[in-house]
Design a protein around this motif. Structure first.
Motif, PDB file in Angstrom:
ATOM      1  N   ALA A 301      41.142  13.124 -63.192  1.00  0.00           N
ATOM      2  CA  ALA A 301      41.642  13.671 -61.929  1.00  0.00           C
ATOM      3  C   ALA A 301      42.711  14.725 -62.187  1.00  0.00           C
ATOM      4  N   ALA A 302      43.607  14.453 -63.128  1.00  0.00           N
ATOM      5  CA  ALA A 302      44.653  15.422 -63.465  1.00  0.00           C
ATOM      6  C   ALA A 302      44.051  16.682 -64.087  1.00  0.00           C
ATOM      7  N   ASN A 303      43.083  16.504 -64.989  1.00  0.00           N
ATOM      8  CA  ASN A 303      42.433  17.663 -65.606  1.00  0.00           C
ATOM      9  C   ASN A 303      41.762  18.549 -64.567  1.00  0.00           C
ATOM     10  N   ALA A 304      41.094  17.926 -63.605  1.00  0.00           N
ATOM     11  CA  ALA A 304      40.392  18.699 -62.573  1.00  0.00           C
ATOM     12  C   ALA A 304      41.364  19.551 -61.770  1.00  0.00           C
ATOM     13  N   VAL A 305      42.524  18.982 -61.436  1.00  0.00           N
ATOM     14  CA  VAL A 305      43.539  19.737 -60.683  1.00  0.00           C
ATOM     15  C   VAL A 305      44.071  20.894 -61.525  1.00  0.00           C
ATOM     16  N   LEU A 306      44.372  20.629 -62.785  1.00  0.00           N
ATOM     17  CA  LEU A 306      44.894  21.677 -63.662  1.00  0.00           C
ATOM     18  C   LEU A 306      43.876  22.800 -63.846  1.00  0.00           C
ATOM     19  N   GLU A 307      42.611  22.438 -64.021  1.00  0.00           N
ATOM     20  CA  GLU A 307      41.578  23.461 -64.217  1.00  0.00           C
ATOM     21  C   GLU A 307      41.448  24.368 -62.995  1.00  0.00           C
ATOM     22  N   ARG A 308      41.456  23.772 -61.810  1.00  0.00           N
ATOM     23  CA  ARG A 308      41.366  24.595 -60.596  1.00  0.00           C
ATOM     24  C   ARG A 308      42.582  25.512 -60.465  1.00  0.00           C
ATOM     25  N   ARG A 309      43.737  25.015 -60.905  1.00  0.00           N
ATOM     26  CA  ARG A 309      44.940  25.834 -60.822  1.00  0.00           C
ATOM     27  C   ARG A 309      44.891  26.995 -61.800  1.00  0.00           C
TER      28      ARG A 309
END
Length: 761
Positions: A301-309
Motif C-alpha cells: 500500500a505504501a509503495n503504491a502511494v509513493l509510485e503514484r506520487r
C-alpha cells in the motif's frame, strides 16, 4: 526627365505634374516597430543561429559522453519501512534477477516485446527524436512525464543510468542510446532490455518474471504468455492479474490484444493463430519472505502511494518506471501506521471473526475476506490497516480493493448531497431528518410525476409505510433513499460522492447507485466518513508520513483539504448517523457494547445484493474506521455470498453489516479511542437524535391517523435470523423524530403525514 518620372507621366496621360509652391515632398510612411524588429531575415538568421548552436552543443555532448559501465545491479539497495514511532516494520530489497541469453527466449516471445514497445526497433537508430524532444520540453517546463522511448532508450535508462527525470539525464540517454545502437547488435540490446526490466512481483528480468507469473522458465514461455509479460512493463502492479481491479484487468487485456495485433501487422504471427488465442491467466503470486501477516499489505500500500506520487511530480515516466525506481531501493518510508492501533485491529478481527472460521468444516468459511482501515479525521493519517488473513495466503489487499459494493454505507452520501444542496421532495418539501417518505418495499421511484422504472425492495421485503428520513437511515430503508436520490438529482449525488473522496470516474448517475451498487474500498469509505467527521473538510487518508532517498525529495499533499460540503450538512449527517447506532441496525453490536462507556458514535451498516459484502463504517470525534467483509471464492476468486459462514443458518442467517463488521469495529474502537468524547455539531437538531419507540404495523393506505406508539423495541438487523411475519410483524417507525433542540424552521417540523408520492395527492 528620369525614366521613373516618364513612366509616371505616361500613366497620368503624358503630363508631368509640376511641383506646387510651398508644398513639401511627402515623408515616407514609417513601418511598425514589430516589423522593423522581426524581419524575415532576422527571424531566419536567429533560427539558423540557434540550430547551429544546438548542433554544436550536441556534437560536443556526443564527443564527451561515453557509454558508462552498467550499474543497475550495483545500485539496488534495501528499502526500510517504519511505523509512525520510528520502529522498523519491514526491510525489503533482495533482488530476484536471473539473466538469460537471448537464445534461451523463443523468437516469437522476443518479438512480443518489440510489438509492445517499439515496432521499428529492428530498423531505427535507437532513439525517438520526437518523443525525446517532447520529454525534454515537458521536463524543462515541469509538465510531468511522457512516454514514447525506444527499447534502446529504455535499456539505457534501466542499465546505464537511473530513473531521474531531468534534462541532463534525458540528454545523456539520447547520446548513449545512439552510441549503444552503433556499438551493439539489436539482439544484444533486446537481451539487455528484457533482462533488466522490472515486471512486478519483485521480478527483474524475463526469467524471474516467467517463474513469478507462470512457474516456467523463459525458454518455455508461449507467445500468449510472452505478450502478457510484455504488456506488464507499462504498469506492473496495476496490471498484475492477481491484484488488479476490474479496470486494471480490462486495461491489461486490451494491451495484451494490442501486442498480438501488432505482431500480426508485422507478419510475425499468423492471423488465424492469433484469433484462436485466449488470455493466459497468470498463477497466484508467491510473496517475498518477511512480508507475512499484515506486513506485506502495508508495504504494498505504501509503495503504491509513493509510485503514484513519483509520477505526479514528474520523477518517473509512468507507473512502470515508478515501480522500478521504488524497487531499486534506497528508500526510507515512515508510515502513519500506529503500532498499537495496528495490533488492536488485528486482534479485533481475529477475536470477532477469523477465530470462528473453519473452512474444513464449512467451505463457505474459506470465502470470507475481511478488510479494514482506521483513520484520524483531524490529520488524515491511516493509523491501522487490515488487508486479509495473511499476505502469503491472500495477495489482494482487502483494505484497498474497490471491486465490492459498499451497499447501504452509501446512503449518508445521498443525505449529504440533499442537505448540502438544499434539495426538496417531489412536492416541494425541504429534505431534512424529519421529512416524511413512503417506505413501502418495492415502491416505484417517481420523477416529476413519472415512474422511472426502479423500485428496490427493502431488506426482507419489509414495508415501513410513511417514515422519517432519520428512521429510514436507522433501518436502512432502500425505497426511501432511492426516491431521495432522484429528488436530489443523481448527477448531484455522484458529484458530491466524488468531492467526498469516492472514485466516481466512469460511474453512471442512475437511481440504482442509491443502493451502493458501485465498487468502493474500505479506504475510500473511511475517507468519506472522515470528511463527515471533519465537519465537511475533505480528508484524504494518508498512509505515508515521509519518504526519504539520497537522490530525491518527495513531497506529499496535505491530507486535509478544502471544505467540500457545508459544515451544517456534514454535522447533520453525523447527527443522523448517531441514530443508526443508538436506535438502528448497529445497536446490538455497537451501542450495547459494555466498553462503550457512554462514547458517542455515528455510523452506518451495509449489506450488498445477494450477501456478497457486509460493512460497518463508523466514527467517534477522533477516530474513523471502515470494516468490510467480502465473499470471494477460495478456488475461482469470483464474488460469492457470505451466507452460512461461521455456522449461521443458510438462507436466514445472512452476514449483515450490523453483525461481524460492527462487532469488529466496536472491539477495536473502544480499545483505542482514548477518553470518552462528544461530537461538536453545528446543526439545529442538536448533537444527537434520541431513540424513539417503534410502532405498530402501518395502516392501510385508506387509514389517515398515524400509528400509535408501542413499547416494543425496534428490530436490529444483525447476524441472527430475522423474525418471521407471524412472530413479529414489521414495525412502522414513528411519525416524526424529535431533536434534542426545538426545530428552528418549518422544514424541521413538517406535517408527519404529508406524503411525497404524487399518486397519493
Amino acid at each position: 526627365m528620369g525614366r521613373a518620372e516618364e513612366k509616371r507621366a505616361r500613366q497620368r496621360g503624358g503630363r508631368r505634374v509640376a511641383p506646387q509652391p510651398g508644398r513639401s515632398k511627402p515623408a515616407a510612411r514609417s513601418r511598425p516597430l514589430i516589423r522593423r524588429l522581426f524581419t524575415w531575415r532576422k527571424v531566419l538568421g536567429t533560427f539558423l543561429g540557434l540550430a547551429l548552436l544546438a548542433i554544436g552543443a550536441f556534437i560536443a555532448l556526443y564527443m564527451t559522453i561515453n557509454i558508462p559501465a552498467g550499474n543497475a545491479t550495483a545500485q539496488l539497495q534495501s528499502n526500510i519501512y517504519k511505523y509512525s514511532d520510528g520502529s522498523v516494520l519491514a526491510r525489503t530489497g533482495d533482488v530476484n534477477r536471473e539473466s538469460v541469453d537471448l537464445t534461451e527466449v523463443p523468437k516469437p516471445v522476443q518479438r512480443t516485446f518489440v510489438a509492445a514497445e517499439n515496432k521499428t526497433f529492428y530498423h531505427d537508430s535507437g532513439v525517438d527524436l520526437r518523443g525525446t524532444a517532447r520529454g525534454l520540453l515537458n521536463t524543462a517546463m515541469g509538465r510531468g512525464t511522457q512516454g514514447g522511448s525506444t527499447i534502446t532508450q529504455q535499456y539505457v535508462k534501466n542499465y546505464y543510468l537511473d530513473q531521474n527525470q531531468t534534462v541532463t539525464r534525458k540528454l545523456k540517454e539520447l547520446v548513449i542510446s545512439l552510441k549503444v545502437d552503433r556499438e551493439k547488435s539489436k539482439d544484444e540490446i533486446l537481451a539487455g532490455y528484457i533482462n533488466t526490466s522490472y515486471y512486478g512481483r519483485g521480478a527483474y528480468g524475463i526469467q524471474a518474471a516467467a517463474q513469478a507469473y507462470y512457474r516456467v522458465d523463459a525458454q518455455d514461455l508461449t507467445v500468449r504468455q510472452g505478450a502478457y509479460l510484455a504488456a506488464l512493463l507499462q504498469a506492473p502492479s496495476q496490471y498484475d492479474w492477481a491484484a488488479a481491479s476490474d479496470t486494471g484487468k480490462k486495461m491489461v487485456t486490451a494491451r495484451w490484444n494490442y501486442v498480438l495485433d501488432n505482431m500480426v501487422e508485422q507478419h510475425w504471427l499468423d492471423a488465424d493463430k492469433r484469433r484462436a488465442m485466449r488470455f493466459p491467466t497468470p498463477k497466484a503470486p508467491k510473496p517475498a519472505p518477511g512480508l507475512e501477516g499484515q506486513t506485506g499489505y502495508l508495504v504494498d500500500a505504501a509503495n503504491a502511494v509513493l509510485e503514484r506520487r513519483l509520477v505526479a511530480e514528474g520523477d518517473a515516466d509512468g507507473l512502470g518506471d515508478a515501480e522500478a525506481l521504488v524497487k531499486k531501493g534506497g528508500w526510507t518510508l515512515r508510515l502513519n501506521i500506529d503500532k498499537k492501533n495496528q495490533h488492536r485491529l488485528e486482534q479485533a478481527v481475529t477475536k470477532q471473526l477469523t477465530s470462528m472460521l473453519d473452512p474444513k468444516k464449512r467451505p463457505v468459511d474459506g470465502d470470507v475476506q475481511p478488510g479494514a482501515v482506521s483513520v484520524d479525521p483531524r490529520t488524515g493519517k491511516v493509523l491501522a490497516m487490515y488487508g486479509g488473513a495473511d499476505y502469503f495466503k491472500h495477495f489482494i489487499n482487502n483494505a484497498t480493493r474497490d471491486d465490492y459494493q459498499p451497499a447501504s454505507t452509501f446512503k449518508p452520501v445521498i443525505l449529504a448531497a440533499a442537505l448540502d444542496g438544499g434539495a426538496r421532495t417531489q412536492n416541494g418539501k425541504p429534505i431534512v431528518a424529519n421529512t416524511i417518505y413512503d417506505g413501502t418495499s418495492g415502491r416505484q421511484v417517481v420523477d416529476q410525476g413519472t415512474k422511472v422504472g426502479f423500485g428496490p425492495p427493502n431488506e426482507d421485503d419489509r414495508d415501513y409505510g410513511r417514515i422519517t428520513v432519520q428512521e429510514a437511515m436507522n433501518q436502512s430503508v432502500n425505497s426511501v433513499f432511492a426516491q431521495m436520490g432522484v429528488d436530489v438529482g443523481m448527477q448531484k449525488v455522484m458529484s458530491v460522492a466524488g468531492e467526498l473522496g469516492m472514485d466516481t470516474e466512469g460511474m453512471q448517475a442512475v437511481p440504482a447507485q442509491t443502493l451502493g451498487s458501485m465498487g468502493a474500498s474500505p479506504l475510500e469509505m473511511a475517507g468519506i466518513y472522515a470528511t463527515f467527521d471533519n465537519h465537511g473538510k475533505k480528508v484524504t487518508p494518508a498512509i505515508i508520513k515521509s519518504a526519504e532517498h539520497k537522490d530525491r525529495t518527495v513531497t506529499f499533499p496535505d491530507p486535509i483539504g478544502d471544505q467540500v460540503i457545508s459544515r451544517k450538512a456534514a454535522d447533520t449527517v453525523t447527527s443522523v448517523l448517531t441514530g443508526v447506532v443508538d436506535d438502528g441496525t448497529a445497536h446490538r453490536s455497537v451501542a450495547a457494547d459494555p466498553k462503550r462507556d457512554g462514547q458517542q458514535v455515528a455510523g452506518k451498516t451495509g449489506t450488498s445484493d445477494n450477501d456478497k459484502s457486509a460493512w460497518f463504517t463508523g466514527y467517534t470525534p477522533g477516530l474513523v474506521t471502515s470494516v468490510g467483509l467480502f465473499g470471494e471464492s477460495a478456488k475461482t476468486h469470483a464474488q460469492v455470498p457470505l451466507t452460512g459462514a461461521t455456522g449461521l443458518i443458510p438462507g436466514s442467517g445472512r452476514i449483515n453489516g450490523g453483525g461481524y463488521p460492527a462487532k469488529i469495529w466496536a472491539a477495536y474502537t473502544f480499545e483505542v479511542m482514548g477518553d470518552v468524547s462528544k461530537f461538536d455539531l453545528d446543526t439545529t437538531r442538536g448533537t444527537t437524535v434520541p431513540p424513539s419507540p417503534s410502532q405498530s404495523p402501518p395502516p392501510s393506505p385508506s387509514d389517515s391517523p398515524p400509528p400509535s406508539p408501542s413499547d416494543s423495541p425496534p428490530p436490529s438487523l444483525s447476524d441472527s435470523p430475522p423474525p418471521s411475519p407471524s412472530d413479529s410483524p414489521p414495525p412502522s417507525p414513528p411519525p416524526s423524530r424529535e431533536s434534542s433542540h426545538p426545530p428552528s424552521s418549518p422544514s424541521d417540523s413538517i406535517t408527519p403525514w404529508d406524503p411525497i408520492d404524487p399518486d397519493e395527492e
